[in-house]
Design an enzyme around this catalytic site. Sequence first.
Site, PDB file in Angstrom:
ATOM      1  N   HIS A   1      -1.363   4.680   9.856  1.00  0.00           N
ATOM      2  CA  HIS A   1       0.225   5.321   9.899  1.00  0.00           C
ATOM      3  C   HIS A   1      -0.339   7.055   9.983  1.00  0.00           C
ATOM      4  CE1 HIS A   1      -0.004   2.887   6.428  1.00  0.00           C
ATOM      5  NE2 HIS A   1       1.414   2.640   6.336  1.00  0.00           N
TER       6      HIS A   1
ATOM      7  N   HIS B   1       0.891  -1.144  -0.208  1.00  0.00           N
ATOM      8  CA  HIS B   1       0.216   0.016  -0.085  1.00  0.00           C
ATOM      9  C   HIS B   1       0.661   1.479  -0.101  1.00  0.00           C
ATOM     10  CE1 HIS B   1      -0.501  -0.738   4.954  1.00  0.00           C
ATOM     11  NE2 HIS B   1       0.869  -0.245   4.474  1.00  0.00           N
TER      12      HIS B   1
ATOM     13  N   HIS C   1      10.656  -3.725   3.135  1.00  0.00           N
ATOM     14  CA  HIS C   1      11.053  -1.755   3.291  1.00  0.00           C
ATOM     15  C   HIS C   1      11.776  -1.391   4.791  1.00  0.00           C
ATOM     16  CE1 HIS C   1       7.466  -2.049   4.285  1.00  0.00           C
ATOM     17  NE2 HIS C   1       7.303  -0.067   4.022  1.00  0.00           N
TER      18      HIS C   1
ATOM     19  N   GLU D   1       4.812  -5.179   9.050  1.00  0.00           N
ATOM     20  CA  GLU D   1       3.462  -4.715   8.014  1.00  0.00           C
ATOM     21  C   GLU D   1       2.939  -6.441   7.535  1.00  0.00           C
ATOM     22  OE1 GLU D   1       3.678  -0.330   6.693  1.00  0.00           O
ATOM     23  OE2 GLU D   1       3.767  -2.086   5.487  1.00  0.00           O
TER      24      GLU D   1
END
Length: 288
Positions: free
Chosen positions: A59, A12, A197, A244
């Site tokens: 977030h 996402h 990441h 995540e």
Amino acid sequence: MARISASVYTSHVPAIGVAIDQGRTEEPYWQPLFAGYAASRQWMLENRPDVILLVYNDHATAFSLDMIPTFAIGCAPEFKPADEGWGARPVPVVQGHPELAAHIAQSLIQQDFDLTIVNRMEVDHGLTVPLSLMCGQPPADHFSWPCKVIPIAVNVVQYPAPSGRRCFQLGQAIRRAVESFDEALTVQIWGTGGMSHQLQGARAGLINRAWDNAFLDQLIADPATLAQRPHIDYVREAGSEGIELVMWLIARGAMADVAGGPPPRLRQRFYHVPASNTAVGHLILENT
């Protein structure tokens, strides 16, 4: 009864939403990524559910360091796109399904999951970017996305995050909750976030193709073993934000084979590097 027909897994990345919103999807940098979702958008047109259970992480938009639920479910009739600092994304308001959401909340709490019920919440790119990738980009003044969406937010931002094992168990509990809802609804469950990441520190920009693809292999074939991986494996191999990926285990745990049914049908698999500084992974699994 309601039933889960399929699970969808996708990154996402916020920059994907920016590329869509600014009309840059055909630029050389972005074109290969969006081409990888073309078949999935067609599949979505042909397999449109009544409701999507969309697992994502907030977030620091709806929640902050002042209040951090481990698992939260949106029970409101609608969820507006959040302003994440540069204005809200030009996409429709997300229409919820309060009846199914309330039923899932009660069922999960009775199955001993301490779920936070949220009756007012704005949703950020973690939820809207997957919808854009899979459904295309309806104009902001359009009535709604093609189907209703129940947000399920997971804390993978502030330590401690839930274990992969607990996420996998939550998916199983969600399947039981959906199947006990007394209305003939077709439901999809989406797991979002990742893949490898890291956004800060000495390893900023880390991408691990081999680990990502091994994760996809095991998510398909042996999710129960994958669910036993400790957090340190994700951090070491996939970077600090790679955690995540435990949210994908929620969606995988909701599939029928985990409860003794037949193996799912793989309808799509896609992997691309990079999107911004993130590896992008995508799967579609159908219950058979």
